[in-house]
Design a protein around this motif. Structure first.
Motif: not given
Length: 475
Positions: A426, A451, A457, A461-462, A465
């Motif tokens: 994150r 996430i 989001v 970042v997505w 993840a």
């Protein structure tokens, strides 16, 4: 909010607020920005949120206020030593008299308070001036509200708009059902019972005093003196003609012990039921009571405790809301917040004002009315093991402390790593590497919950993840 709870030492602050609320029916917590608190950088402290308790006699509100309606304005009054006020704000805080000097018309506010726990001993013999904090709630004429501070005769701050969206005061009560803004305390119900107990005890002592040494009916002048003979027995000298029984006659003592004991036991039991500190709270039950009767008695105890617990949870919900409002206003510099909680290791994240934007809803759920005994916690832990909610390793880890609050995963160590990885992703930091000892299912669940399935989001970042989730799936 966990960080603020520890940073402000709220265990002690809330204890003080609850003490005054139980005694007076209501107390108040003022939340404010403390420029000397918080982490320090090269330029000094960054500042942080603080909380302070005020008693019922220190607060005034507009007449419209009720238990369910906030006042239009608040005034909080406290005493400041005159020398301190003059040093901080100048001699203008005092009132000038016609001779050009300064009168001695300073407040004796604290010294006039008779409460044993007031600050009268601290300020005894010292001149003080009043400091007034005045808050105006936001309204159609002042959409942002208003705040000003007056010390003695001098306006030292404001008027300026409120930094937060309401007056930063939290009303704390003892759970009274009264609709008044200043409700009578629940402890008032205990006073008649305590008075009767005091009367019974005094009558018992009076009865003992009258009967312990013996009582006699005598003719005038018949008994002259009493002498200790050899330190073994006492001799009473009687001067009378004829039979001694005609001169002095003992009176049979009258005992009120049986009636007194029954009456006293009944009043003590009534006091215990009113206060909640009875046999149920102490954990003692008769062997003749059935399980259903014990549950009914415990439910009655919880009903006694429920008003105070609900009132505290409502007050702390408002306190938490105000703290986040203050953080929105004051967290202009990014700072690392350590998150400390049971059943998980310390986490840390960097937050700023932007993290606190948007609609906010904070509440404290009064889940339990009384403290859960360790024996019950151990029973719940063993039941979770038997139902395979947790495994033997997790049971051994939780057993010394009886942790039963969080069964979200069967392994706290794996959950801790999953949270660290999610937090690193994150923040755009490189996460810890995937190793063979990882529990892929637990860590994938955390990535999904925090996430992948969360709203709003950042796409980068997505993507990071999701890449980590796929790497775990392939392993």
């Amino acid at each position: 909010m966990e960080y603020q709870w520890h940073q402000q030492k709220m265990q002690s602050v809330l204890r003080e607020a609850e003490f005054y609320a139980q005694r007076d029916g209501v107390s108040f917590m003022l939340t404010y920005w403390d420029p000397e608190a918080g982490p320090k950088d090269e330029e000094g402290a960054l500042g942080d949120i603080g909380s302070k308790v005020y008693r019922i006699e220190q607060a005034g509100v507009s007449p419209n206020a009720t238990a369910n309606k906030r006042p239009i304005w608040w005034v909080v009054r406290e005493a400041v030593p005159t020398m301190e006020a003059v040093a901080a704000y100048g001699v203008e805080v005092l009132e000038a008299d016609e001779s050009g000097g300064y009168s001695d018309r300073t407040s004796r506010y604290y010294t006039s308070v008779t409460n044993d726990d007031a600050q009268a001993p601290l300020y005894a013999g010292a001149d003080t001036v009043d400091r007034f904090l005045t808050f105006l709630e936001p309204n159609q004429f002042y959409p942002q509200g208003m705040v000003c501070v007056t010390v003695g005769k001098k306006l030292v701050y404001g008027p300026v708009p409120l930094p937060v969206n309401q007056a930063p005061l939290v009303r704390v009560t003892d759970g009274s059902s009264s609709p008044l803004f200043f409700p009578p305390p629940i402890m008032n119900r205990w006073v008649p019972v305590q008075q009767r107990i005091n009367t019974l005890v005094s009558k018992g002592l009076e009865s003992i005093r009258l009967n312990v040494g013996g009582r006699f009916i005598t003719k005038p002048g018949a008994v002259t003196q009493e002498t200790m003979v050899g330190g073994q027995f006492s001799a009473i000298e009687v001067r009378s003609w004829g039979n001694i029984d005609e001169a002095i006659k003992p009176v049979t003592g009258f005992s009120i012990g049986a009636d007194l004991k029954e009456f006293l036991d009944r009043e003590i039991q009534q006091f215990e039921n009113l206060s909640g500190w009875n046999d149920v709270a102490r954990g003692s039950f008769s062997s003749e009571q059935s399980g259903r009767a014990i549950l009914a008695i415990r439910e009655q105890l919880e009903r006694t405790m429920a008003p105070a617990v609900n009132a505290a949870s409502e007050s702390m919900s408002e306190w938490a809301w105000l703290c986040i409002e203050w953080a929105r206003w004051g967290y202009t510099v990014p700072r690392s917040i350590g998150v400390v909680g049971e059943n998980r290791p310390d986490l840390a994240r960097e937050i700023t004002q932007n993290d606190l934007d948007g609609v906010m809803d904070v509440y404290v759920d009064p889940e339990t009315m009384t403290v859960m005994p360790r024996a019950l916690r151990m029973y719940i832990l063993e039941d979770a093991l038997q139902k395979s909610v947790i495994d033997v390793r997790e049971y051994r880890q939780r057993m010394p402390f009886g942790f039963v609050q969080d069964f979200s995963t069967p392994d706290d160590v794996q959950e801790a790593k999953g949270k660290r990885v999610a937090e690193a992703i994150r923040q755009g930091l490189p996460p810890e590497p995937v190793i063979w000892q990882d529990d892929e299912g637990i860590q994938q669940t955390i990535l999904e919950r925090d996430i992948l399935l969360a709203a709003n989001v950042d796409p980068a970042v997505w993507q990071a993840a999701n890449q980590r989730w796929t790497e775990l799936a392939n392993q």
